[in-house]
Design a protein around this motif. Structure first.
Motif, PDB file in Angstrom:
ATOM      1  N   GLU A 219       0.880  -1.179   0.000  1.00 50.07           N
ATOM      2  CA  GLU A 219       0.000   0.000   0.000  1.00 50.07           C
ATOM      3  C   GLU A 219       0.914   1.225   0.000  1.00 50.07           C
ATOM      4  OE1 GLU A 219      -2.325   0.329   3.619  1.00 50.07           O
ATOM      5  OE2 GLU A 219      -0.549   0.548   4.865  1.00 50.07           O
ATOM      6  N   GLU A 253      -1.844 -11.526  -4.981  1.00 53.00           N
ATOM      7  CA  GLU A 253      -3.219 -12.028  -4.932  1.00 53.00           C
ATOM      8  C   GLU A 253      -3.230 -13.434  -5.525  1.00 53.00           C
ATOM      9  OE1 GLU A 253      -5.598 -10.403  -3.543  1.00 53.00           O
ATOM     10  OE2 GLU A 253      -5.167  -8.253  -3.674  1.00 53.00           O
ATOM     11  N   MET A 263      -5.578  -7.075  -9.085  1.00 60.58           N
ATOM     12  CA  MET A 263      -4.312  -7.239  -9.797  1.00 60.58           C
ATOM     13  C   MET A 263      -3.174  -7.506  -8.815  1.00 60.58           C
ATOM     14  SD  MET A 263      -4.914  -3.815 -11.951  1.00 60.58           S
ATOM     15  CE  MET A 263      -3.780  -3.872 -13.322  1.00 60.58           C
ATOM     16  N   GLU A 270      -4.130   7.522  -2.623  1.00 62.58           N
ATOM     17  CA  GLU A 270      -4.440   7.524  -1.188  1.00 62.58           C
ATOM     18  C   GLU A 270      -4.188   8.889  -0.581  1.00 62.58           C
ATOM     19  OE1 GLU A 270      -4.240   3.421   0.834  1.00 62.58           O
ATOM     20  OE2 GLU A 270      -2.176   3.976   0.450  1.00 62.58           O
ATOM     21  N   GLU A 333     -16.215  -3.532  -3.578  1.00 65.89           N
ATOM     22  CA  GLU A 333     -15.461  -2.389  -3.057  1.00 65.89           C
ATOM     23  C   GLU A 333     -14.705  -1.655  -4.169  1.00 65.89           C
ATOM     24  OE1 GLU A 333     -12.535  -3.369  -0.067  1.00 65.89           O
ATOM     25  OE2 GLU A 333     -11.463  -1.493  -0.418  1.00 65.89           O
ATOM     26  N   LEU A 334     -14.909  -0.331  -4.194  1.00 63.55           N
ATOM     27  CA  LEU A 334     -14.177   0.520  -5.125  1.00 63.55           C
ATOM     28  C   LEU A 334     -13.177   1.368  -4.347  1.00 63.55           C
ATOM     29  CD1 LEU A 334     -13.794   2.009  -7.845  1.00 63.55           C
ATOM     30  CD2 LEU A 334     -15.868   3.280  -7.359  1.00 63.55           C
ATOM     31  N   GLY A 377      -8.324   2.431  -5.584  1.00 64.24           N
ATOM     32  CA  GLY A 377      -7.479   1.837  -6.608  1.00 64.24           C
ATOM     33  C   GLY A 377      -7.760   2.527  -7.939  1.00 64.24           C
TER      34      GLY A 377
HETATM   35  N1  GAP Z   1      -4.162   1.935   2.783  1.00 66.91           N
HETATM   36  C1  GAP Z   1      -5.405   1.257   2.845  1.00 66.91           C
HETATM   37  C2  GAP Z   1      -5.542   0.199   1.853  1.00 66.91           C
HETATM   38  O1  GAP Z   1      -4.628  -0.139   1.123  1.00 66.91           O
HETATM   39  P1  GAP Z   1      -7.283  -1.512   0.899  1.00 66.91           P
HETATM   40  O2  GAP Z   1      -8.784  -1.617   1.152  1.00 66.91           O
HETATM   41  O3  GAP Z   1      -6.480  -2.740   1.105  1.00 66.91           O
HETATM   42  O4  GAP Z   1      -6.801  -0.322   1.840  1.00 66.91           O
HETATM   43  C3  GAP Z   1      -7.563   0.271  -0.965  1.00 66.91           C
HETATM   44  O5  GAP Z   1      -7.042  -0.975  -0.572  1.00 66.91           O
HETATM   45  C4  GAP Z   1      -8.072   0.231  -2.391  1.00 66.91           C
HETATM   46  O6  GAP Z   1      -7.034  -0.252  -3.263  1.00 66.91           O
HETATM   47  C5  GAP Z   1      -9.241  -0.722  -2.614  1.00 66.91           C
HETATM   48  O7  GAP Z   1     -10.474  -0.107  -2.294  1.00 66.91           O
HETATM   49  C6  GAP Z   1      -9.120  -1.013  -4.103  1.00 66.91           C
HETATM   50  O8  GAP Z   1      -9.718   0.021  -4.860  1.00 66.91           O
HETATM   51  C7  GAP Z   1      -7.618  -0.976  -4.333  1.00 66.91           C
HETATM   52  N2  GAP Z   1      -7.050  -2.344  -4.366  1.00 66.91           N
HETATM   53  C8  GAP Z   1      -6.713  -3.110  -3.308  1.00 66.91           C
HETATM   54  N3  GAP Z   1      -6.208  -4.287  -3.725  1.00 66.91           N
HETATM   55  C9  GAP Z   1      -6.238  -4.263  -5.074  1.00 66.91           C
HETATM   56  C10 GAP Z   1      -5.850  -5.177  -6.099  1.00 66.91           C
HETATM   57  N4  GAP Z   1      -5.306  -6.355  -5.807  1.00 66.91           N
HETATM   58  N5  GAP Z   1      -6.024  -4.819  -7.394  1.00 66.91           N
HETATM   59  C11 GAP Z   1      -6.557  -3.611  -7.710  1.00 66.91           C
HETATM   60  N6  GAP Z   1      -6.929  -2.708  -6.787  1.00 66.91           N
HETATM   61  C12 GAP Z   1      -6.777  -3.015  -5.488  1.00 66.91           C
END
Ligand code: GAP
Length: 519
Positions: A219, A253, A263, A270, A333-334, A377
């Motif tokens: 992150e 993932e 992805m 952020e 979740e977006l 994301g």
């Molecule tokens: N700092 C907080 C954080 O990282 P998170 O809910 O794990 O929180 C935030 O991630 C956002 O990042 C998610 O709402 C999503 O939009 C995006 N996101 C997380 N994992 C992702 C992935 N593997 N591929 C694409 N987008 C991703």
């Protein structure tokens, strides 16, 4: 005119590949799973999305500043943040198919396919039967069958979340068995135990010894936390203030699917907002409302967006919610909005031994600020806006017969190409020269495209598929009176305007300020 056709994820995937928005990474070698490359139009749209986010967050808030931290960080960062010990997914293998799944996703898919779909089907039946007068909310709150199904969903999710939060992996497996969930590949129920799997990618630093492990950040937020004091000391900001960042993040993932929704390498946008302890609720509410306005300003119907407040909270949060979007595969979740207390700053303070505190102006007491974060994301947002924009309606062909038309109804400010300049025929040198001259004049103001190949109708169709909001057509009359037609993508209406007005009219209509002014 819009056809009653549901957009499938596959429609979006094919469109992205065909038009040059997104390709699978390393496709010539068969493609790397859950990693994607943005093509000529994808990179433009993605950059526009980032610009909209950055301007809305940084430019529009005088108490938010930007940062671009490195991807590699001292590995102790990830120890303090909890990612080394607790950034895990619960995995389960099917012994017959040898396929691996995220246990929580198997359960969520069961809910979606076996229960939610039945609720949706009954809603669709009601809508078909009663048309405009059908009240979905009332139906869902009174229809006995739907209420029973919803209660079943709630009870499954409750048990799953309780087991996951307690680290009771045996009960997660038991839930899969109790629900009779089968492997989507083999149909078998021959499951292994559920195990935890860390999602961070690691590599080796310069020393290349086993102690020299470096992680690819999962992150962007931690780059902001460890720079909190640097920014505080150099930006003349006072609490409350925020630090915003756009950058790559990496997560291993295991279940790669749903295109760019999940992805392994992705981009996050952020913002961490630092507040006085006790004031977090007021800012949590502010950011919840502001972020929803940001989505709605793009023209996304309210029905396709919803809040999902977390009932069970992570140990560091005192409130958290997701903004969910109705993707072609359902509400997911977006964006996340999290009130993270002082957990992160305190953890870095404890491990680094450096005080990460500010002084209260009145009481003169030092304290560790609390944090409210908004995290979206960029790729997921890209998928949401494409799903929203991708539509099929009808347009007349050269003989005036109505034919199906694929069109991306993107907000003009986000469109990759703002304006296409099209001489009506290419054999006429006077027209092509005039068209080139117009193109060369307006290219300073926005991204435009010159195209003289194919019949004019086919060129319009191609620009519609790219989401180009305006086409300028140069014809015989242009040579006579210096006017052109300007065609609007969604209505397909054409207007005759003076050549000297093209730059002004298009600039005004595609201006990103049209979005920002709605916030
Ligand atoms: N700092 C907080 C954080 O990282 P998170 O809910 O794990 O929180 C935030 O991630 C956002 O990042 C998610 O709402 C999503 O939009 C995006 N996101 C997380 N994992 C992702 C992935 N593997 N591929 C694409 N987008 C991703």
């Amino acid at each position: 005119m819009t056809k009653d056709k549901v957009t499938e994820l596959q429609d979006i995937v094919s469109h992205c590949k065909k038009l040059g928005f997104i390709y699978q990474s390393s496709e010539v070698y068969g493609g790397l799973s859950a990693v994607y490359d943005y093509g000529p139009y994808g990179v433009l749209l993605k950059n526009n999305l980032k610009e909209y986010w950055w301007k809305a967050m940084v430019q529009m808030h005088e108490n938010i500043v930007g940062l671009d931290a490195a991807i590699f960080m001292d590995p102790k960062t990830w120890k303090a943040s909890g990612h080394v010990d607790a950034f895990n997914d619960p995995l389960i293998d099917n012994k017959d198919s040898k396929k691996r799944y995220r246990a929580d996703q198997l359960i969520e898919d069961y809910i979606q396919n076996k229960i939610q779909k039945k609720i949706d089907k009954d809603v669709a039946k009601g809508q078909k039967r009663f048309g405009e007068s059908f009240d979905k909310v009332q139906f869902l709150s009174t229809d006995k069958r739907s209420l029973d199904r919803q209660a079943k969903i709630d009870s499954i999710l409750n048990r799953m979340n309780k087991a996951l939060n307690a680290g009771d992996l045996a009960d997660v497996k038991q839930l899969i068995i109790d629900l009779d969930i089968v492997c989507p590949h083999s149909g078998s129920k021959n499951w292994t135990d559920v195990r935890q799997f860390n999602l961070m990618f690691s590599t080796q630093g310069g020393g290349a010894t086993s102690d020299d492990v470096l992680y690819l950040r999962p992150e962007t937020a931690q780059g902001i936390f460890v720079n909190f004091l640097n920014v505080w000391n150099t930006s003349r900001q006072k609490i409350p203030f925020g630090i915003a960042q756009i950058g790559k993040a990496f997560r291993n993932e295991i279940v790669a699917r749903q295109f760019i929704f999940r992805m392994r390498e992705f981009e996050q946008m952020e913002m961490q907002f630092f507040v006085k302890p006790g004031e977090q609720k007021q800012f949590y509410d502010y950011w919840k409302a502001f972020r929803m306005r940001w989505h709605l300003a793009l023209g996304t119907p309210q029905d396709n967006l919803r809040f999902h407040e977390h009932e069970t909270l992570a140990h560091y949060a005192d409130a958290a919610l997701d903004i969910e979007y109705n993707f072609p595969f359902g509400f997911k979740e977006l964006e996340g909005i999290h009130s993270r207390t002082d957990f992160d700053l305190k953890a870095h303070q404890d491990l680094s031994g450096k005080k990460l505190q500010v002084q209260d102006v009145e009481s003169k007491e030092s304290y560790v600020p609390f944090v409210v974060e908004t995290s979206i994301g960029c790729d997921r947002m890209f998928l949401a806006i494409l799903s929203q924009a991708y539509q099929i309606d009808e347009a007349p062909d050269a003989k005036g017969v109505m034919k199906e038309r694929v069109v991306l109804k993107l907000p003009p400010a986000l469109a990759p190409v703002k304006c296409a300049v099209l001489p009506v025929v290419r054999v006429n040198e006077a027209l092509t020269q005039k068209a080139r001259a117009i193109f060369n004049e307006i290219k300073y103001s926005f991204n435009c495209q010159y195209d003289e190949k194919d019949a004019i109708g086919r060129r319009y169709r191609r620009q519609d598929q790219l989401g180009t909001p305006y086409c300028i057509t140069i014809d015989e009359q242009t040579i006579e009176d210096n006017t052109v037609t300007i065609r609007e993508r969604d209505s397909m209406q054409q207007e005759r305007i003076d050549v000297t007005m093209v730059e002004k009219i298009v600039s005004e209509r595609v201006d990103i300020r049209n979005l920002l002014k709605q916030l």
